[in-house]
Motif scaffolding. Structure first.
Motif, PDB file in Angstrom:
ATOM      1  N   GLY A 106       0.803  -1.209   0.000  1.00 39.52           N
ATOM      2  CA  GLY A 106       0.000   0.000   0.000  1.00 39.52           C
ATOM      3  C   GLY A 106       0.839   1.264   0.000  1.00 39.52           C
ATOM      4  O   GLY A 106       2.025   1.255  -0.328  1.00 39.52           O
ATOM      5  N   ALA A 107       0.203   2.362   0.372  1.00 39.18           N
ATOM      6  CA  ALA A 107       0.878   3.660   0.386  1.00 39.18           C
ATOM      7  C   ALA A 107       2.021   3.653   1.393  1.00 39.18           C
ATOM      8  O   ALA A 107       1.930   3.051   2.465  1.00 39.18           O
ATOM      9  CB  ALA A 107      -0.123   4.759   0.742  1.00 39.18           C
ATOM     10  N   THR A 108       3.096   4.326   1.041  1.00 34.09           N
ATOM     11  CA  THR A 108       4.230   4.425   1.953  1.00 34.09           C
ATOM     12  C   THR A 108       3.951   5.473   3.032  1.00 34.09           C
ATOM     13  O   THR A 108       3.120   6.376   2.841  1.00 34.09           O
ATOM     14  CB  THR A 108       5.502   4.820   1.203  1.00 34.09           C
ATOM     15  OG1 THR A 108       5.340   6.150   0.648  1.00 34.09           O
ATOM     16  CG2 THR A 108       5.797   3.833   0.079  1.00 34.09           C
ATOM     17  N   GLU A 109       4.648   5.348   4.142  1.00 31.48           N
ATOM     18  CA  GLU A 109       4.472   6.311   5.225  1.00 31.48           C
ATOM     19  C   GLU A 109       4.837   7.721   4.759  1.00 31.48           C
ATOM     20  O   GLU A 109       4.181   8.698   5.126  1.00 31.48           O
ATOM     21  CB  GLU A 109       5.322   5.921   6.436  1.00 31.48           C
ATOM     22  CG  GLU A 109       4.817   4.747   7.230  1.00 31.48           C
ATOM     23  CD  GLU A 109       5.135   3.394   6.591  1.00 31.48           C
ATOM     24  OE1 GLU A 109       5.806   3.379   5.524  1.00 31.48           O
ATOM     25  OE2 GLU A 109       4.725   2.354   7.151  1.00 31.48           O
ATOM     26  N   ALA A 110       5.871   7.833   3.936  1.00 25.76           N
ATOM     27  CA  ALA A 110       6.287   9.154   3.451  1.00 25.76           C
ATOM     28  C   ALA A 110       5.198   9.803   2.606  1.00 25.76           C
ATOM     29  O   ALA A 110       4.904  10.999   2.757  1.00 25.76           O
ATOM     30  CB  ALA A 110       7.577   9.022   2.637  1.00 25.76           C
ATOM     31  N   SER A 111       4.581   9.026   1.703  1.00 23.04           N
ATOM     32  CA  SER A 111       3.521   9.594   0.862  1.00 23.04           C
ATOM     33  C   SER A 111       2.291   9.938   1.687  1.00 23.04           C
ATOM     34  O   SER A 111       1.617  10.940   1.422  1.00 23.04           O
ATOM     35  CB  SER A 111       3.148   8.613  -0.253  1.00 23.04           C
ATOM     36  OG  SER A 111       2.552   7.438   0.269  1.00 23.04           O
ATOM     37  N   MET A 112       1.991   9.135   2.716  1.00 19.70           N
ATOM     38  CA  MET A 112       0.838   9.417   3.567  1.00 19.70           C
ATOM     39  C   MET A 112       1.038  10.690   4.376  1.00 19.70           C
ATOM     40  O   MET A 112       0.111  11.484   4.547  1.00 19.70           O
ATOM     41  CB  MET A 112       0.564   8.223   4.488  1.00 19.70           C
ATOM     42  CG  MET A 112       0.025   7.006   3.747  1.00 19.70           C
ATOM     43  SD  MET A 112      -0.064   5.524   4.774  1.00 19.70           S
ATOM     44  CE  MET A 112      -1.266   6.021   6.001  1.00 19.70           C
ATOM     45  N   VAL A 113       2.265  10.903   4.869  1.00 17.97           N
ATOM     46  CA  VAL A 113       2.556  12.147   5.597  1.00 17.97           C
ATOM     47  C   VAL A 113       2.401  13.346   4.672  1.00 17.97           C
ATOM     48  O   VAL A 113       1.812  14.373   5.046  1.00 17.97           O
ATOM     49  CB  VAL A 113       3.983  12.103   6.190  1.00 17.97           C
ATOM     50  CG1 VAL A 113       4.391  13.481   6.701  1.00 17.97           C
ATOM     51  CG2 VAL A 113       4.057  11.081   7.312  1.00 17.97           C
ATOM     52  N   ARG A 114       2.916  13.228   3.439  1.00 20.06           N
ATOM     53  CA  ARG A 114       2.831  14.332   2.483  1.00 20.06           C
ATOM     54  C   ARG A 114       1.379  14.676   2.178  1.00 20.06           C
ATOM     55  O   ARG A 114       0.978  15.840   2.217  1.00 20.06           O
ATOM     56  CB  ARG A 114       3.568  13.958   1.198  1.00 20.06           C
ATOM     57  CG  ARG A 114       3.587  15.089   0.158  1.00 20.06           C
ATOM     58  CD  ARG A 114       4.356  14.710  -1.093  1.00 20.06           C
ATOM     59  NE  ARG A 114       3.685  13.647  -1.850  1.00 20.06           N
ATOM     60  CZ  ARG A 114       4.103  12.406  -1.931  1.00 20.06           C
ATOM     61  NH1 ARG A 114       5.201  12.032  -1.296  1.00 20.06           N
ATOM     62  NH2 ARG A 114       3.451  11.502  -2.652  1.00 20.06           N
ATOM     63  N   VAL A 115       0.567  13.660   1.864  1.00 25.35           N
ATOM     64  CA  VAL A 115      -0.834  13.906   1.526  1.00 25.35           C
ATOM     65  C   VAL A 115      -1.622  14.363   2.741  1.00 25.35           C
ATOM     66  O   VAL A 115      -2.491  15.237   2.641  1.00 25.35           O
ATOM     67  CB  VAL A 115      -1.461  12.640   0.919  1.00 25.35           C
ATOM     68  CG1 VAL A 115      -2.955  12.858   0.661  1.00 25.35           C
ATOM     69  CG2 VAL A 115      -0.752  12.262  -0.371  1.00 25.35           C
ATOM     70  N   ALA A 116      -1.315  13.807   3.917  1.00 24.27           N
ATOM     71  CA  ALA A 116      -2.060  14.153   5.129  1.00 24.27           C
ATOM     72  C   ALA A 116      -1.891  15.626   5.487  1.00 24.27           C
ATOM     73  O   ALA A 116      -2.877  16.306   5.813  1.00 24.27           O
ATOM     74  CB  ALA A 116      -1.603  13.274   6.290  1.00 24.27           C
ATOM     75  N   HIS A 117      -0.675  16.144   5.410  1.00 23.07           N
ATOM     76  CA  HIS A 117      -0.506  17.546   5.805  1.00 23.07           C
ATOM     77  C   HIS A 117      -1.157  18.481   4.791  1.00 23.07           C
ATOM     78  O   HIS A 117      -1.682  19.537   5.149  1.00 23.07           O
ATOM     79  CB  HIS A 117       0.977  17.872   6.040  1.00 23.07           C
ATOM     80  CG  HIS A 117       1.705  18.463   4.880  1.00 23.07           C
ATOM     81  ND1 HIS A 117       2.347  17.694   3.923  1.00 23.07           N
ATOM     82  CD2 HIS A 117       1.899  19.759   4.504  1.00 23.07           C
ATOM     83  CE1 HIS A 117       2.905  18.495   3.027  1.00 23.07           C
ATOM     84  NE2 HIS A 117       2.643  19.734   3.340  1.00 23.07           N
ATOM     85  N   ILE A 118      -1.168  18.090   3.526  1.00 22.32           N
ATOM     86  CA  ILE A 118      -1.867  18.902   2.519  1.00 22.32           C
ATOM     87  C   ILE A 118      -3.370  18.893   2.797  1.00 22.32           C
ATOM     88  O   ILE A 118      -4.034  19.943   2.752  1.00 22.32           O
ATOM     89  CB  ILE A 118      -1.570  18.369   1.106  1.00 22.32           C
ATOM     90  CG1 ILE A 118      -0.093  18.562   0.760  1.00 22.32           C
ATOM     91  CG2 ILE A 118      -2.454  19.063   0.068  1.00 22.32           C
ATOM     92  CD1 ILE A 118       0.337  17.901  -0.537  1.00 22.32           C
ATOM     93  N   HIS A 119      -3.914  17.720   3.087  1.00 16.94           N
ATOM     94  CA  HIS A 119      -5.339  17.620   3.395  1.00 16.94           C
ATOM     95  C   HIS A 119      -5.706  18.452   4.620  1.00 16.94           C
ATOM     96  O   HIS A 119      -6.671  19.218   4.604  1.00 16.94           O
ATOM     97  CB  HIS A 119      -5.713  16.155   3.652  1.00 16.94           C
ATOM     98  CG  HIS A 119      -6.201  15.439   2.437  1.00 16.94           C
ATOM     99  ND1 HIS A 119      -5.388  15.191   1.342  1.00 16.94           N
ATOM    100  CD2 HIS A 119      -7.416  14.905   2.130  1.00 16.94           C
ATOM    101  CE1 HIS A 119      -6.083  14.548   0.422  1.00 16.94           C
ATOM    102  NE2 HIS A 119      -7.303  14.361   0.881  1.00 16.94           N
ATOM    103  N   LEU A 120      -4.955  18.283   5.686  1.00 12.44           N
ATOM    104  CA  LEU A 120      -5.311  18.944   6.945  1.00 12.44           C
ATOM    105  C   LEU A 120      -5.222  20.459   6.828  1.00 12.44           C
ATOM    106  O   LEU A 120      -6.099  21.179   7.334  1.00 12.44           O
ATOM    107  CB  LEU A 120      -4.409  18.436   8.064  1.00 12.44           C
ATOM    108  CG  LEU A 120      -4.641  16.979   8.474  1.00 12.44           C
ATOM    109  CD1 LEU A 120      -3.555  16.510   9.429  1.00 12.44           C
ATOM    110  CD2 LEU A 120      -6.014  16.803   9.109  1.00 12.44           C
ATOM    111  N   PHE A 121      -4.182  20.960   6.172  1.00  9.75           N
ATOM    112  CA  PHE A 121      -4.071  22.408   6.009  1.00  9.75           C
ATOM    113  C   PHE A 121      -5.061  22.940   4.971  1.00  9.75           C
ATOM    114  O   PHE A 121      -5.812  23.882   5.227  1.00  9.75           O
ATOM    115  CB  PHE A 121      -2.645  22.792   5.585  1.00  9.75           C
ATOM    116  CG  PHE A 121      -1.654  22.765   6.710  1.00  9.75           C
ATOM    117  CD1 PHE A 121      -1.940  23.357   7.924  1.00  9.75           C
ATOM    118  CD2 PHE A 121      -0.422  22.144   6.553  1.00  9.75           C
ATOM    119  CE1 PHE A 121      -1.021  23.333   8.965  1.00  9.75           C
ATOM    120  CE2 PHE A 121       0.503  22.116   7.587  1.00  9.75           C
ATOM    121  CZ  PHE A 121       0.203  22.709   8.797  1.00  9.75           C
ATOM    122  N   GLY A 122      -5.065  22.322   3.783  1.00 12.66           N
ATOM    123  CA  GLY A 122      -5.865  22.849   2.678  1.00 12.66           C
ATOM    124  C   GLY A 122      -7.356  22.717   2.891  1.00 12.66           C
ATOM    125  O   GLY A 122      -8.121  23.690   2.737  1.00 12.66           O
TER     126      GLY A 122
END
Length: 254
Positions: free
Chosen positions: A142-158
């Motif tokens: 599945g998704a890597t931890e690095a990609s999940m962190v990147r997408v998560a911070h974009i989601h939470l802020f945006g």
């Protein structure tokens, strides 16, 4: 009945209403496009159109019965190559991605069907390189931890900014119980946290995949209610409560 200030949707000036309306319409369209993007990416993880629990599991926990390359070729990338070429790539990955077959057999397929995006667009793996593609010819976790962190911070802020302004406009509606209104304003933020947190929980245990769907449905429904209610009160709602000075509404005190 108490007299409210001018700061409610039915009594706003025409320019302010058009400003709010433009923002709400574009935001609503953006939410629809986000839903379409989810259907075309996560929604194709199991190879079938439409978002399901299996799609969520494959996206975050992975399909650990096969390789990442196989999962992509049977899922979101299925339409980008003919069946025979996809089968050849999948079989090569299952065989351990031997380098001896890369140049004569596999690279021509990758160059023809994958290189138009991979290797040319920023942020997309450079699959025409053997050292890159062999990383995807492993068991799909599945998704890597690095990609999940990147997408998560974009989601939470945006997305929180989107919900803030939608909630701010909705807070100017009239006729709502204050607790109901406050709950509707808060729900998108709460379900956004549930959504993002459940990515990590699903990465750990696929049983949590349901919470991803619940989180997305929850904030989408609350946002839809707020957007349509705000538009209704600005443009359609009868002006039966309008006072004689044409700038003030009378509403029940919340």
């Amino acid at each position: 009945m108490d007299k409210t200030s001018w700061l409610n949707l039915p009594s706003l000036s025409f320019p302010v209403k058009t400003l709010f309306t433009g923002y709400l319409m574009v935001t609503g369209l953006g939410l629809l496009m986000a839903g379409a993007q989810i259907m075309l990416t996560h929604g194709m993880a199991d190879g079938k159109f439409g978002l399901s629990v299996n799609d969520i599991v494959y996206s975050y926990y992975g399909n650990q019965t096969g390789t990442t390359l196989e999962a992509k070729l049977n899922g979101s990338m299925k339409m980008n190559a003919p069946p025979q070429e996809r089968f050849t790539l999948i079989q090569w990955a299952r065989d351990g991605a031997p380098k001896s077959e890369w140049e004569p057999k596999i690279k021509p397929i990758v160059d023809q069907y994958c290189a138009k995006c991979h290797g040319k667009l920023a942020g997309i793996p450079d699959l025409p390189k053997y050292d890159v593609i062999k990383l995807f010819a492993k068991v799909d976790h599945g998704a890597t931890e690095a990609s999940m962190v990147r997408v998560a911070h974009i989601h939470l802020f945006g997305i929180s900014f989107i919900f803030f302004f939608v909630g701010l406009i909705f807070s100017m509606t009239v006729g709502w119980n204050r607790w109901v209104k406050g709950t509707l304003v808060f729900i998108p933020f709460a379900f956004l946290v549930v959504d993002v947190a459940s990515w990590w929980l699903t990465k750990w245990n696929p049983e949590f995949a349901w919470f991803v769907i619940i989180g997305g449905f929850g904030y989408s429904l609350a946002s839809t209610i707020m957007i349509f209610t705000s538009l209704y009160q600005m443009w359609i709602m009868p002006w039966r409560g309008k006072s004689s000075d044409e700038n003030t509404w009378h509403v029940d005190a919340a």
